[in-house]
Write a protein that holds these residues in place. Structure first.
Motif, PDB file in Angstrom:
ATOM      1  N   VAL A   1       0.865  -1.181   0.000  1.00 19.94           N
ATOM      2  CA  VAL A   1       0.000   0.000   0.000  1.00 19.94           C
ATOM      3  C   VAL A   1       0.903   1.233   0.000  1.00 19.94           C
ATOM      4  O   VAL A   1       1.616   1.499   0.970  1.00 19.94           O
ATOM      5  CB  VAL A   1      -0.950   0.016   1.219  1.00 19.94           C
ATOM      6  CG1 VAL A   1      -1.785   1.293   1.223  1.00 19.94           C
ATOM      7  CG2 VAL A   1      -1.853  -1.213   1.209  1.00 19.94           C
ATOM      8  N   VAL A   2       0.897   1.944  -1.118  1.00 21.15           N
ATOM      9  CA  VAL A   2       1.704   3.149  -1.295  1.00 21.15           C
ATOM     10  C   VAL A   2       0.898   4.336  -0.790  1.00 21.15           C
ATOM     11  O   VAL A   2      -0.296   4.457  -1.092  1.00 21.15           O
ATOM     12  CB  VAL A   2       2.076   3.347  -2.783  1.00 21.15           C
ATOM     13  CG1 VAL A   2       2.920   4.591  -2.973  1.00 21.15           C
ATOM     14  CG2 VAL A   2       2.777   2.115  -3.323  1.00 21.15           C
ATOM     15  N   LYS A   3       1.573   5.206  -0.027  1.00 19.77           N
ATOM     16  CA  LYS A   3       0.887   6.363   0.562  1.00 19.77           C
ATOM     17  C   LYS A   3       1.320   7.650  -0.131  1.00 19.77           C
ATOM     18  O   LYS A   3       2.409   7.732  -0.691  1.00 19.77           O
ATOM     19  CB  LYS A   3       1.227   6.466   2.056  1.00 19.77           C
ATOM     20  CG  LYS A   3       0.977   5.202   2.864  1.00 19.77           C
ATOM     21  CD  LYS A   3      -0.480   4.964   3.096  1.00 19.77           C
ATOM     22  CE  LYS A   3      -0.802   3.705   3.866  1.00 19.77           C
ATOM     23  NZ  LYS A   3      -0.276   3.560   5.178  1.00 19.77           N
ATOM     24  N   ASP A   4       0.463   8.672  -0.038  1.00 20.76           N
ATOM     25  CA  ASP A   4       0.811   9.987  -0.565  1.00 20.76           C
ATOM     26  C   ASP A   4       1.528  10.789   0.527  1.00 20.76           C
ATOM     27  O   ASP A   4       1.838  10.254   1.598  1.00 20.76           O
ATOM     28  CB  ASP A   4      -0.432  10.716  -1.095  1.00 20.76           C
ATOM     29  CG  ASP A   4      -1.459  11.036  -0.018  1.00 20.76           C
ATOM     30  OD1 ASP A   4      -1.126  11.001   1.190  1.00 20.76           O
ATOM     31  OD2 ASP A   4      -2.618  11.343  -0.377  1.00 20.76           O
ATOM     32  N   GLY A   5       1.762  12.060   0.279  1.00 17.23           N
ATOM     33  CA  GLY A   5       2.475  12.926   1.220  1.00 17.23           C
ATOM     34  C   GLY A   5       1.763  13.117   2.547  1.00 17.23           C
ATOM     35  O   GLY A   5       2.390  13.468   3.547  1.00 17.23           O
ATOM     36  N   ARG A   6       0.450  12.906   2.564  1.00 20.27           N
ATOM     37  CA  ARG A   6      -0.315  13.046   3.820  1.00 20.27           C
ATOM     38  C   ARG A   6      -0.614  11.693   4.442  1.00 20.27           C
ATOM     39  O   ARG A   6      -1.506  11.573   5.263  1.00 20.27           O
ATOM     40  CB  ARG A   6      -1.612  13.809   3.553  1.00 20.27           C
ATOM     41  CG  ARG A   6      -1.329  15.250   3.129  1.00 20.27           C
ATOM     42  CD  ARG A   6      -2.584  16.007   2.885  1.00 20.27           C
ATOM     43  NE  ARG A   6      -3.361  15.328   1.821  1.00 20.27           N
ATOM     44  CZ  ARG A   6      -4.537  15.702   1.411  1.00 20.27           C
ATOM     45  NH1 ARG A   6      -5.129  16.737   1.947  1.00 20.27           N
ATOM     46  NH2 ARG A   6      -5.149  15.042   0.451  1.00 20.27           N
ATOM     47  N   HIS A   7       0.133  10.680   4.018  1.00 17.22           N
ATOM     48  CA  HIS A   7       0.024   9.304   4.507  1.00 17.22           C
ATOM     49  C   HIS A   7      -1.356   8.681   4.245  1.00 17.22           C
ATOM     50  O   HIS A   7      -1.868   7.885   5.025  1.00 17.22           O
ATOM     51  CB  HIS A   7       0.379   9.217   6.005  1.00 17.22           C
ATOM     52  CG  HIS A   7       0.931   7.869   6.360  1.00 17.22           C
ATOM     53  ND1 HIS A   7       2.171   7.445   5.954  1.00 17.22           N
ATOM     54  CD2 HIS A   7       0.399   6.838   7.053  1.00 17.22           C
ATOM     55  CE1 HIS A   7       2.379   6.224   6.394  1.00 17.22           C
ATOM     56  NE2 HIS A   7       1.329   5.827   7.057  1.00 17.22           N
ATOM     57  N   LYS A   8      -1.947   9.064   3.132  1.00 17.93           N
ATOM     58  CA  LYS A   8      -3.209   8.471   2.698  1.00 17.93           C
ATOM     59  C   LYS A   8      -2.919   7.486   1.573  1.00 17.93           C
ATOM     60  O   LYS A   8      -2.087   7.760   0.709  1.00 17.93           O
ATOM     61  CB  LYS A   8      -4.186   9.539   2.195  1.00 17.93           C
ATOM     62  CG  LYS A   8      -4.523  10.602   3.218  1.00 17.93           C
ATOM     63  CD  LYS A   8      -5.427  10.062   4.279  1.00 17.93           C
ATOM     64  CE  LYS A   8      -5.799  11.158   5.271  1.00 17.93           C
ATOM     65  NZ  LYS A   8      -6.085  10.651   6.577  1.00 17.93           N
ATOM     66  N   PRO A   9      -3.601   6.333   1.542  1.00 18.84           N
ATOM     67  CA  PRO A   9      -3.352   5.348   0.475  1.00 18.84           C
ATOM     68  C   PRO A   9      -3.634   5.942  -0.896  1.00 18.84           C
ATOM     69  O   PRO A   9      -4.665   6.571  -1.111  1.00 18.84           O
ATOM     70  CB  PRO A   9      -4.347   4.227   0.784  1.00 18.84           C
ATOM     71  CG  PRO A   9      -4.750   4.425   2.197  1.00 18.84           C
ATOM     72  CD  PRO A   9      -4.619   5.890   2.484  1.00 18.84           C
ATOM     73  N   LYS A  10      -2.661   5.755  -1.813  1.00 20.45           N
ATOM     74  CA  LYS A  10      -2.887   6.250  -3.173  1.00 20.45           C
ATOM     75  C   LYS A  10      -2.841   5.136  -4.212  1.00 20.45           C
ATOM     76  O   LYS A  10      -3.344   5.297  -5.304  1.00 20.45           O
ATOM     77  CB  LYS A  10      -1.907   7.360  -3.525  1.00 20.45           C
ATOM     78  CG  LYS A  10      -0.486   6.930  -3.781  1.00 20.45           C
ATOM     79  CD  LYS A  10       0.361   8.092  -4.276  1.00 20.45           C
ATOM     80  CE  LYS A  10       1.730   7.594  -4.702  1.00 20.45           C
ATOM     81  NZ  LYS A  10       2.548   8.633  -5.264  1.00 20.45           N
ATOM     82  N   GLU A  11      -2.217   3.978  -3.842  1.00 24.15           N
ATOM     83  CA  GLU A  11      -2.092   2.893  -4.818  1.00 24.15           C
ATOM     84  C   GLU A  11      -1.828   1.581  -4.088  1.00 24.15           C
ATOM     85  O   GLU A  11      -1.204   1.561  -3.035  1.00 24.15           O
ATOM     86  CB  GLU A  11      -0.922   3.196  -5.757  1.00 24.15           C
ATOM     87  CG  GLU A  11      -0.695   2.175  -6.832  1.00 24.15           C
ATOM     88  CD  GLU A  11       0.530   2.489  -7.684  1.00 24.15           C
ATOM     89  OE1 GLU A  11       0.749   1.737  -8.653  1.00 24.15           O
ATOM     90  OE2 GLU A  11       1.272   3.439  -7.394  1.00 24.15           O
TER      91      GLU A  11
END
Length: 180
Positions: A144-154
């Motif tokens: 689970v890849v996260k964005d800069g705000r630690h939200k799942p993006k992929e």
């Protein structure tokens, strides 16, 4: 073990300690050989089990790894496990992740999952896959890849498992929460 107890009673603690280490090593070798002998292709006798792993630390100190479990979409908190990282060499999350998964695989009394979820990208996914290959275990892994705000993006991995997206994200969020 009898010799170790006798030595301890005779206050020969150094010699008893050496025997204790030998016993531990022999048990570990036996456990690893059992793991490698058995085929551990994931089976689902009790439902679809997802194990999720995450690493937490404070600038490389107090490093821990966690395992959370979701079975048939339900959180199984009694199956959660925390691993204190023994081979702590700074903030090396992938090395810590490999240690945690290796130690988990040493517990063949725990049911193996149908899917493993790691918090992270390609490096973390590959780290876990390398440990699984080392133990000859055929369990698929997604990251689970996260964005800069630690939200799942992929979600990285076989797209066949996207049908479990809700469970994957729940398991990953639980691992992150439990690690912290």
């Amino acid at each position: 073990e009898k010799q170790m107890k006798v030595l301890a009673q005779e206050h020969k603690f150094e010699e008893a300690g050496k025997l204790k280490k030998q016993i531990f090593a022999l048990n570990h070798i036996h456990d690893v050989s059992l793991i490698k002998e058995e085929s551990f292709e994931a089976k689902a006798p009790n439902g679809f089990r997802i194990e999720s792993y995450d690493i937490a630390h404070m600038s490389g100190d107090n490093m821990v790894g966690v395992m959370t479990v979701i079975e048939d979409g339900e959180i199984e908190k009694n199956e959660y496990r925390k691993f204190k990282i023994k081979n702590n060499t700074g903030a090396d999350d992938t090395k810590a992740l490999k240690e945690v998964v290796s130690r988990r695989l040493g517990h063949n009394e725990w049911r193996f999952p149908n899917l493993i979820v790691v918090d992270g990208g390609v490096a973390q996914k590959r780290a876990v896959e390398s440990v699984l290959r080392e133990y000859s275990v055929g369990i698929p892994v997604v990251g689970v890849v996260k964005d800069g705000r630690h939200k799942p993006k992929e979600i990285l991995g076989n797209k066949e498992y996207l049908k479990y997206e809700k469970e994957i994200l729940l398991s990953n969020a639980e691992a992150h929460r439990y690690a912290i």
